[in-house]
Design an enzyme around this catalytic site. Sequence first.
Site, PDB file in Angstrom:
ATOM      1  N   ASN A   1     -36.424  67.531  10.220  1.00 46.69           N
ATOM      2  CA  ASN A   1     -36.910  67.272   8.808  1.00 46.69           C
ATOM      3  C   ASN A   1     -37.948  66.246   8.621  1.00 46.69           C
ATOM      4  OD1 ASN A   1     -35.378  68.728   7.086  1.00 46.69           O
ATOM      5  ND2 ASN A   1     -33.756  67.461   6.965  1.00 46.69           N
TER       6      ASN A   1
ATOM      7  N   PHE B   1     -29.836  58.229   2.555  1.00 37.88           N
ATOM      8  CA  PHE B   1     -29.719  59.698   2.209  1.00 37.88           C
ATOM      9  C   PHE B   1     -31.226  60.227   2.829  1.00 37.88           C
ATOM     10  CE2 PHE B   1     -26.352  58.422  -0.602  1.00 37.88           C
ATOM     11  CZ  PHE B   1     -25.217  58.756   0.065  1.00 37.88           C
ATOM     12  N   GLU B   2     -31.074  61.273   3.530  1.00 39.15           N
ATOM     13  CA  GLU B   2     -32.364  61.485   3.974  1.00 39.15           C
ATOM     14  C   GLU B   2     -33.283  62.108   2.981  1.00 39.15           C
ATOM     15  OE1 GLU B   2     -30.230  64.655   6.461  1.00 39.15           O
ATOM     16  OE2 GLU B   2     -32.280  65.456   6.566  1.00 39.15           O
ATOM     17  N   ALA B   3     -32.807  62.564   1.916  1.00 41.75           N
ATOM     18  CA  ALA B   3     -33.761  63.241   0.692  1.00 41.75           C
ATOM     19  C   ALA B   3     -34.785  62.142   0.337  1.00 41.75           C
ATOM     20  CB  ALA B   3     -33.141  63.741  -0.159  1.00 41.75           C
ATOM     21  N   GLY B   4     -34.316  60.666   0.598  1.00 39.74           N
ATOM     22  CA  GLY B   4     -35.141  59.533   0.323  1.00 39.74           C
ATOM     23  C   GLY B   4     -34.406  58.419  -0.408  1.00 39.74           C
TER      24      GLY B   4
END
Lengths: 352, 274
Positions: free
Chosen positions: A152, B58-61
């Site tokens: 990612n 959380f990896e989406a930001g």
Amino acid sequence: MLNTVSSKIKEVSKLKYKEKPFEYWGPTPDESRKIVVNKSHGLRDKRTTLKEAVAKYVKNGMNLGIGGFVNTRVPVAAVHEIIRKGVTDLTISMQSNSICTELLAGAMIVDPDRVSIKRVEMAWWGYEIIGIAPLFRYLTTNGIIEVDDYTNYGMSVRFKAAAMGIPFIPIRDHGGSDMELVNRGKMIECPFTKKNIYVVPACHPDLGIVNATASDMYGNARLFGALCTCPEIAMASNHTLLTTEQIIPTDSIRKYPNLTEIPYPAVDAVVEQPFASYPGACYGHYWFDMEHIKYFRSLGDEFRKTGNKEPLEKYYQEYVFGCETFDDYLDKIGYKTLKHLRKMDEGQPIII
Amino acid sequence: MSEKDFAKAGDFTLADLMTVAAAREVNDHEVVFAGTGMPMVAIMLAQKTHAPNLKLIFEAGTFDGRPDVLPTSVGDPRCEDGASRASGLVEAFSIAQRGYVDLGFLGGAEVDEYGNVNTTVIGDYLNPDLRLTGSGGNPDINSFAKRTVFIMVHEPRRFTKNVSYITSPGWRVKKWPSGEFISRKELYGGAYRGGPSAVISTAGVFRFNEDTGRMYLDTYHPGKTPEEIKGMCQFDLDISRVSGETPLPTYDQLRIIHEVLDPEEIFLPKVKKA
């Protein structure tokens, strides 16, 4: 009729991946820069319709960059229109996605003469807790599409490098992973520290599709909640098609310039489309429609398990080909459902 | 019974036991990178019990989100509730690459005795028997966090001698360009850190030998024996350092899991009683 789709994965597998000469799977950094240098940079009203924007920018053989993350603020409305128009020999670039890529994959299974995916450069393709992506599994396990795997962060910094106008970027992972053997990155010796460092190539889509929370008519866009990799994809792409949940006055943009995550020059078309991420979520506007996502996924799963593509075909007839616009699709979903999803968002704070 | 009592057999599920074991891996004040599902329940359980000051990414930001309701995915808008920063993947992972992340929670389809994990493909990469979802953020988090905990289903085919594909590198990995197995520390040098610190499976809790990087059994879940678990691995599992049975959940922990965090049983089913 899947065998009519062009795919070289079986031939490729006889080679050692790294022996293939390197090539960008889309515009090279120089080609992309040339396009950006030569396009109009002025402030102009870019509002248009999805039909016009897709007709103008979607071309066979293109690299399509898809914004959002898995099922959040994903550009579903643009994908519906792309499927309606048709596009073949597609390269998809993204970090993680579910609905958008599965919709394209399903369209390819329903009618490969209309939509076909040649390859995908990505990190992850699945439905999170709902399960694996059945159509991705079908296409890859049967060698119908080629995959180039990154992480990612790897895909995100590939867009970042492109957004910065540089041809590659170093990253502290991939090393030790088998991605090192098979993807188009390279382990090199850092010229400064003399230690191993992995470098990944910039990723320039021909067209980036992004859904924004709000934008003015010039394409100055605000994103709330997670930004995903949307600002980078918009800047990395030769052209960007921006759908926006709403158009806001440019005075508001100029009052809070810090909130502009995508600058207007990076946007070529602005389309106001409420619920453009449906059945995905859009922070501040609406939550996921889990039932619809599960329903669509179940049709793909049935095809994967039984080979019966009739339910999938019916879905596309009903919801994509049977609709002139995305609003027609939302009409079929119905006001009550959309109202419920708005309520489920619980009024996440956005500044408009 | 008191809230602090360990639950009796029949009052908890295997998933409850694993979630509590995972929560135990978290220390207070740590920055934790969370994946979807059981890891998220485990981290939030730790936050509501012994580690109130842990910070979630959380990896989406999102940084330090404090959702009241459990997010259904790492892209769920609820991840941003109460957060100190909302940004994108580039920023979220840059925080990790820079060195600010202590612990990552991850999953995997296959693991070998050095902790190499596969989430990409079963069989040949280019002609796969089964294509899986892909790397996602798995190798990012595993390469950047100080330590990583993997949560996995335990089957002999999953605890394998050689994973089909190394998505996330363990303690001994292949050196570039010669291909020999060498220690990850040697390969990466001082600038890199981290690696798998534990694997929590449906059979037990496993850790890694500090010198050899080999997996050993630390605790076995109730109803399993070390020998049985050794038989569930395709490699020669070290069972010489077993410390005992995996501690059971307390009634307090079960209440938090099922009444506060996941009342709708999205991730963890409740015990069904007649």
